[in-house]
Write a protein that holds these residues in place. Structure first.
Motif, PDB file in Angstrom:
ATOM      1  N   VAL A  10     119.140 -66.367   5.257  1.00 30.29           N
ATOM      2  CA  VAL A  10     118.334 -65.149   5.123  1.00 30.29           C
ATOM      3  C   VAL A  10     119.196 -63.998   5.621  1.00 30.29           C
ATOM      4  O   VAL A  10     119.801 -64.092   6.691  1.00 30.29           O
ATOM      5  CB  VAL A  10     117.027 -65.209   5.928  1.00 30.29           C
ATOM      6  CG1 VAL A  10     116.235 -63.915   5.773  1.00 30.29           C
ATOM      7  CG2 VAL A  10     116.176 -66.408   5.517  1.00 30.29           C
ATOM      8  N   MET A  11     119.259 -62.926   4.864  1.00 28.71           N
ATOM      9  CA  MET A  11     120.052 -61.774   5.300  1.00 28.71           C
ATOM     10  C   MET A  11     119.264 -60.489   5.137  1.00 28.71           C
ATOM     11  O   MET A  11     118.431 -60.354   4.243  1.00 28.71           O
ATOM     12  CB  MET A  11     121.362 -61.679   4.518  1.00 28.71           C
ATOM     13  CG  MET A  11     121.204 -61.489   3.031  1.00 28.71           C
ATOM     14  SD  MET A  11     122.760 -61.121   2.180  1.00 28.71           S
ATOM     15  CE  MET A  11     123.044 -59.438   2.703  1.00 28.71           C
ATOM     16  N   ASP A  12     119.521 -59.558   6.050  1.00 27.57           N
ATOM     17  CA  ASP A  12     118.848 -58.268   5.991  1.00 27.57           C
ATOM     18  C   ASP A  12     119.671 -57.249   6.755  1.00 27.57           C
ATOM     19  O   ASP A  12     120.523 -57.604   7.584  1.00 27.57           O
ATOM     20  CB  ASP A  12     117.445 -58.364   6.590  1.00 27.57           C
ATOM     21  CG  ASP A  12     116.546 -57.187   6.211  1.00 27.57           C
ATOM     22  OD1 ASP A  12     116.999 -56.328   5.428  1.00 27.57           O
ATOM     23  OD2 ASP A  12     115.415 -57.121   6.708  1.00 27.57           O
ATOM     24  N   ALA A  13     119.400 -55.988   6.487  1.00 28.02           N
ATOM     25  CA  ALA A  13     119.986 -54.901   7.261  1.00 28.02           C
ATOM     26  C   ALA A  13     119.084 -54.648   8.462  1.00 28.02           C
ATOM     27  O   ALA A  13     118.303 -53.713   8.487  1.00 28.02           O
ATOM     28  CB  ALA A  13     120.116 -53.645   6.402  1.00 28.02           C
ATOM     29  N   GLY A  14     119.159 -55.529   9.454  1.00 28.80           N
ATOM     30  CA  GLY A  14     118.290 -55.437  10.618  1.00 28.80           C
ATOM     31  C   GLY A  14     117.371 -56.630  10.712  1.00 28.80           C
ATOM     32  O   GLY A  14     117.466 -57.584   9.946  1.00 28.80           O
ATOM     33  N   PHE A  15     116.427 -56.577  11.681  1.00 32.91           N
ATOM     34  CA  PHE A  15     115.563 -57.736  11.900  1.00 32.91           C
ATOM     35  C   PHE A  15     114.292 -57.710  11.057  1.00 32.91           C
ATOM     36  O   PHE A  15     113.398 -58.533  11.241  1.00 32.91           O
ATOM     37  CB  PHE A  15     115.202 -57.913  13.387  1.00 32.91           C
ATOM     38  CG  PHE A  15     114.479 -56.763  14.038  1.00 32.91           C
ATOM     39  CD1 PHE A  15     113.207 -56.386  13.643  1.00 32.91           C
ATOM     40  CD2 PHE A  15     115.063 -56.070  15.082  1.00 32.91           C
ATOM     41  CE1 PHE A  15     112.537 -55.350  14.243  1.00 32.91           C
ATOM     42  CE2 PHE A  15     114.404 -55.020  15.710  1.00 32.91           C
ATOM     43  CZ  PHE A  15     113.136 -54.657  15.286  1.00 32.91           C
ATOM     44  N   GLY A  16     114.210 -56.797  10.091  1.00 29.26           N
ATOM     45  CA  GLY A  16     113.069 -56.821   9.178  1.00 29.26           C
ATOM     46  C   GLY A  16     112.957 -58.148   8.457  1.00 29.26           C
ATOM     47  O   GLY A  16     111.866 -58.582   8.094  1.00 29.26           O
TER      48      GLY A  16
END
Length: 274
Positions: A10-16
């Motif tokens: 899982v990847m995101d720009a931040g902990f969203g």
């Protein structure tokens, strides 16, 4: 052939992206999950297309090194550009924009407000996907430049968050009072869904694309006989930001206790053109 014991990335720009992990852990409790959150460079939605693609490829290469069997791109902004990079990696990549669009198509509202980062709102990606399935649905884009960043700070300053909501979502709500469906087009936004409901009760339906994305990953793993059988799944968190904040927010969001929260190298920006 996919390995059932390989983790889901899982990847995101931040902990969203924790909102996606939460749904995956509910639906697939046996699966191991590796999360990469680029909090240092967040929000991606305020960056250029070139910068987003450069950093995205580095994030995906990090997950490739962890030998993941599939990746959920939890960032809506990154997902709008999926056609640029999805064929470059040996694993299936799932777009949260596609998941959210599929849910809107199933709901068939007359009007839906897309509340997202500015980049996602301006990309037209949600509008294009939804138009393909339900051309009669009117999608009203509304970008917020700072809400994701305010949430990412981790202190949930209600006054600042409410001010940003009134300046952005408030404009769409006033201009389109008949719109009853709200697409939470950034994975950070479900974390303030209760506040949005209090401020704008006209949105009786909220689309959280994370729920649909988790279901699509489960279906893919079932079809490929790659579901992990038995045992309790683990969670490894890698962040380019503050590990203490990411650990605290994992507990606040309701995730299973991570076995590892570790600082990772931040993706590098592209070299400036001469």
């Amino acid at each position: 052939m996919l390995s059932a014991d390989a983790p889901i990335g899982v990847m995101d720009a931040g902990f969203g992206g924790y909102t996606v992990i939460r749904e995956l852990q509910k639906l697939l409790p046996c699966e191991n999950i590796v999360f990469f959150g680029d909090g240092k460079n967040q929000p991606y939605g305020n960056r250029s297309r070139e910068e987003i693609l450069c950093m995205t490829r580095q994030c995906l290469r990090f997950l490739q090194e962890k030998k993941v069997k599939a990746v959920a791109v939890a960032c809506n902004t990154i997902s709008t550009l999926i056609e640029e990079y999805q064929g470059e990696f040996p694993f299936r990549i799932f777009s949260i924009v596609r998941a959210g669009s599929d849910e809107v198509i199933a709901l068939r509202p007359r009007q839906a407000v897309l509340f997202s980062t500015v980049f996602t709102a301006q990309s037209g990606c949600y509008q294009r996907y939804i138009r393909e399935g339900r051309p009669e649905v009117r999608v009203i884009p509304q970008g917020s430049p700072w809400l994701a960043r305010l949430i990412e700070d981790g202190d949930f300053d209600r006054e600042k968050i409410e001010k940003e909501l009134r300046q952005t979502l408030g404009e769409a709500a006033r201009s389109h009072p008949d719109a009853d469906t709200l697409i939470l087009g950034c994975t950070h936004f479900p974390l303030v869904a209760d506040l949005i409901r209090q401020l704008y009760p006209q949105f009786t339906r909220m689309v959280n694309p994370a729920f649909v994305q988790a279901g699509q990953i489960k279906e893919y793993l079932e079809e490929n006989h790659a579901l992990r059988a038995g045992g309790e799944g683990s969670l490894h968190i890698y962040t380019t930001s503050d590990c203490e904040t990411y650990s605290r927010m994992a507990e606040w969001v309701g995730l299973k206790k991570p076995e590892l929260v570790e600082l990772a190298p931040a993706p590098r920006m592209p070299e400036p053109s001469l």
